[in-house]
Design an enzyme around this catalytic site. Structure first.
Site, PDB file in Angstrom:
ATOM      1  N   ARG A   1      94.544  81.610  -0.418  1.00 14.35           N
ATOM      2  CA  ARG A   1      94.303  80.841  -1.578  1.00 14.35           C
ATOM      3  C   ARG A   1      95.177  80.972  -2.882  1.00 14.35           C
ATOM      4  O   ARG A   1      95.342  80.133  -3.849  1.00 14.35           O
ATOM      5  CB  ARG A   1      92.734  81.069  -2.193  1.00 14.35           C
ATOM      6  CG  ARG A   1      91.591  80.260  -0.898  1.00 14.35           C
ATOM      7  CD  ARG A   1      90.497  81.032  -1.046  1.00 14.35           C
ATOM      8  NE  ARG A   1      89.601  80.569  -2.184  1.00 14.35           N
ATOM      9  CZ  ARG A   1      88.496  81.327  -2.606  1.00 14.35           C
ATOM     10  NH1 ARG A   1      88.167  82.235  -1.833  1.00 14.35           N
ATOM     11  NH2 ARG A   1      88.006  81.117  -3.604  1.00 14.35           N
TER      12      ARG A   1
ATOM     13  N   ARG B   1      81.033  83.925   1.269  1.00 13.51           N
ATOM     14  CA  ARG B   1      81.622  82.520   1.458  1.00 13.51           C
ATOM     15  C   ARG B   1      82.583  83.087   2.600  1.00 13.51           C
ATOM     16  O   ARG B   1      83.355  83.930   2.507  1.00 13.51           O
ATOM     17  CB  ARG B   1      82.153  82.054   0.404  1.00 13.51           C
ATOM     18  CG  ARG B   1      81.253  81.041  -0.392  1.00 13.51           C
ATOM     19  CD  ARG B   1      81.802  80.477  -1.461  1.00 13.51           C
ATOM     20  NE  ARG B   1      83.334  80.154  -1.465  1.00 13.51           N
ATOM     21  CZ  ARG B   1      83.831  79.468  -2.778  1.00 13.51           C
ATOM     22  NH1 ARG B   1      83.295  79.476  -3.879  1.00 13.51           N
ATOM     23  NH2 ARG B   1      85.139  79.347  -2.712  1.00 13.51           N
TER      24      ARG B   1
ATOM     25  N   LYS C   1      86.133  80.437 -13.538  1.00 12.56           N
ATOM     26  CA  LYS C   1      85.665  78.982 -13.750  1.00 12.56           C
ATOM     27  C   LYS C   1      84.455  78.700 -13.410  1.00 12.56           C
ATOM     28  O   LYS C   1      83.901  77.965 -14.367  1.00 12.56           O
ATOM     29  CB  LYS C   1      86.739  78.026 -13.156  1.00 12.56           C
ATOM     30  CG  LYS C   1      88.117  78.563 -13.389  1.00 12.56           C
ATOM     31  CD  LYS C   1      89.228  77.541 -12.723  1.00 12.56           C
ATOM     32  CE  LYS C   1      89.132  77.333 -11.248  1.00 12.56           C
ATOM     33  NZ  LYS C   1      89.485  78.571 -10.404  1.00 12.56           N
TER      34      LYS C   1
ATOM     35  N   ARG D   1      93.952  69.988  -8.869  1.00 11.43           N
ATOM     36  CA  ARG D   1      94.502  71.278  -8.330  1.00 11.43           C
ATOM     37  C   ARG D   1      96.152  70.925  -7.820  1.00 11.43           C
ATOM     38  O   ARG D   1      96.729  71.775  -7.423  1.00 11.43           O
ATOM     39  CB  ARG D   1      93.740  71.665  -7.274  1.00 11.43           C
ATOM     40  CG  ARG D   1      92.697  72.765  -7.233  1.00 11.43           C
ATOM     41  CD  ARG D   1      91.952  73.093  -5.825  1.00 11.43           C
ATOM     42  NE  ARG D   1      91.806  74.624  -5.746  1.00 11.43           N
ATOM     43  CZ  ARG D   1      90.459  74.828  -6.030  1.00 11.43           C
ATOM     44  NH1 ARG D   1      89.426  73.847  -6.404  1.00 11.43           N
ATOM     45  NH2 ARG D   1      89.984  75.993  -5.882  1.00 11.43           N
TER      46      ARG D   1
ATOM     47  N   ARG E   1      82.444  88.930  -3.999  1.00 12.50           N
ATOM     48  CA  ARG E   1      81.560  87.810  -4.365  1.00 12.50           C
ATOM     49  C   ARG E   1      80.425  87.714  -3.199  1.00 12.50           C
ATOM     50  O   ARG E   1      80.760  87.844  -1.975  1.00 12.50           O
ATOM     51  CB  ARG E   1      82.169  86.652  -4.748  1.00 12.50           C
ATOM     52  CG  ARG E   1      81.090  85.433  -4.793  1.00 12.50           C
ATOM     53  CD  ARG E   1      81.918  84.289  -5.647  1.00 12.50           C
ATOM     54  NE  ARG E   1      82.997  83.687  -4.712  1.00 12.50           N
ATOM     55  CZ  ARG E   1      83.626  82.660  -5.185  1.00 12.50           C
ATOM     56  NH1 ARG E   1      83.418  82.090  -6.472  1.00 12.50           N
ATOM     57  NH2 ARG E   1      84.398  82.172  -4.471  1.00 12.50           N
TER      58      ARG E   1
HETATM   59  P1  ADP Z   1      87.816  78.471  -5.884  1.00 13.28           P
HETATM   60  O1  ADP Z   1      88.258  78.062  -7.081  1.00 13.28           O
HETATM   61  O2  ADP Z   1      87.303  79.848  -5.975  1.00 13.28           O
HETATM   62  O3  ADP Z   1      88.969  78.731  -4.855  1.00 13.28           O
HETATM   63  P2  ADP Z   1      86.284  76.323  -5.036  1.00 13.28           P
HETATM   64  O4  ADP Z   1      84.833  76.370  -4.716  1.00 13.28           O
HETATM   65  O5  ADP Z   1      86.629  75.817  -6.234  1.00 13.28           O
HETATM   66  O6  ADP Z   1      86.753  77.850  -4.825  1.00 13.28           O
HETATM   67  O7  ADP Z   1      87.165  75.679  -3.856  1.00 13.28           O
HETATM   68  C1  ADP Z   1      86.892  76.175  -2.490  1.00 13.28           C
HETATM   69  C2  ADP Z   1      87.758  75.330  -1.447  1.00 13.28           C
HETATM   70  O8  ADP Z   1      87.465  73.927  -1.647  1.00 13.28           O
HETATM   71  C3  ADP Z   1      89.081  75.338  -1.894  1.00 13.28           C
HETATM   72  O9  ADP Z   1      89.868  76.394  -1.417  1.00 13.28           O
HETATM   73  C4  ADP Z   1      89.596  73.998  -1.030  1.00 13.28           C
HETATM   74  O10 ADP Z   1      89.657  74.085   0.110  1.00 13.28           O
HETATM   75  C5  ADP Z   1      88.451  72.853  -1.437  1.00 13.28           C
HETATM   76  N1  ADP Z   1      88.753  72.117  -2.905  1.00 13.28           N
HETATM   77  C6  ADP Z   1      88.055  72.682  -3.847  1.00 13.28           C
HETATM   78  N2  ADP Z   1      88.743  71.758  -4.884  1.00 13.28           N
HETATM   79  C7  ADP Z   1      89.628  71.038  -4.345  1.00 13.28           C
HETATM   80  C8  ADP Z   1      90.500  70.271  -4.850  1.00 13.28           C
HETATM   81  N3  ADP Z   1      90.589  69.829  -6.184  1.00 13.28           N
HETATM   82  N4  ADP Z   1      91.591  69.857  -4.129  1.00 13.28           N
HETATM   83  C9  ADP Z   1      91.806  70.266  -2.801  1.00 13.28           C
HETATM   84  N5  ADP Z   1      90.812  71.018  -2.538  1.00 13.28           N
HETATM   85  C10 ADP Z   1      89.901  71.430  -3.190  1.00 13.28           C
END
Ligand code: ADP
Ligand code: ZN
Length: 218
Positions: free
Chosen positions: A171, A160, A13, A88, A127
């Protein structure tokens, strides 16, 4: 074009968002990026979020809904936006509906990046991210010319903290339990479009161009 990108971590994404934002000149809004920026700055929001993020858990809904709602109010979102990693949870999806109603807007399309678990795990654990410019590499799929060094800016590459195998697996579980219900939510609204997140970057970008023209978004 007002888009939501939905799919498991590792679906690509973020990668597509960056490309699409350039192609269609709309802002890329990643709640993950905004949260990581707050962590880096030592902002109080970041302090609160970090413990969740490092474990691969979701940051509380009220926090991320607040972040997204504020961002969507900004002037550059008037002509459209790409939401990456938000919403999410169902609660966040409802929060998004509210926020958009408040600014007289709505969602055109939710792209669901359907992705195999093994593909996601391989992508995430391999990554590497540039500490300076944030560009994403992959040790096998998108290796830098020189190991550990960013091609674009010479910055140092790092993993990361949430990209280790144990956290990645968590996750994915969190995604199954909390995010997957959004597929039905958006299907019901008639805005969901399924694409394959297993495709490589260019292939998927080509598919998306077709989807947008079919949906008359471009
Ligand atoms: P990925 O999609 O690869 O898991 P992101 O960079 O989108 O990585 O998100 C990393 C972390 O940030 C998530 O595991 C969560 O802890 C937090 N996070 C990001 N977006 C949200 C969201 N919409 N709601 C809750 N936590 C979020
Ligand atoms: Zn760099």
């Amino acid at each position: 074009m007002r888009l939501v990108l939905l799919g498991p971590p590792g679906a690509g994404k973020g990668t597509q968002s960056v490309i699409l934002a350039k192609q269609y000149k709309v802002p890329h809004i990643s709640t993950g990026d905004i949260l990581r920026e707050s962590v880096k700055n030592g902002a109080s929001l970041g302090l609160k979020a970090k413990s969740y993020m490092d474990k691969g858990e979701l940051v509380p809904d009220d926090v991320v809904i607040g972040i997204a709602a504020e961002r969507l109010k900004m002037a550059d979102c008037k002509g459209g936006f790409i939401l990456d990693g938000f919403p999410r949870t169902l609660k966040q999806a409802e929060g998004l509906d509210e926020a958009l109603k408040g600014i007289g807007s709505g969602i055109d399309l939710v792209l669901y990046f359907e992705t195999g678990e093994q593909v996601a795990i391989t992508r995430l654990t391999g990554r590497r991210v540039c500490r300076k410019c944030g560009f994403n590499y992959h040790i096998k799929n998108i290796p830098p010319k020189k190991e550990g060094i960013c091609d674009k800016c010479g910055g140092e590459l790092f993993q990361r903290p949430d990209d280790t195998e144990t956290t990645v697996r968590n996750r994915l579980v969190v995604y199954e339990q909390q995010t997957k219900p959004l597929i039905a939510y958006y299907e019901k609204k008639g805005v969901l479009k399924k694409v394959s997140g297993d495709l490589d970057v260019q292939e998927l970008n080509d598919v998306l161009s077709k989807v947008f023209s079919e949906a008359q978004l471009v």
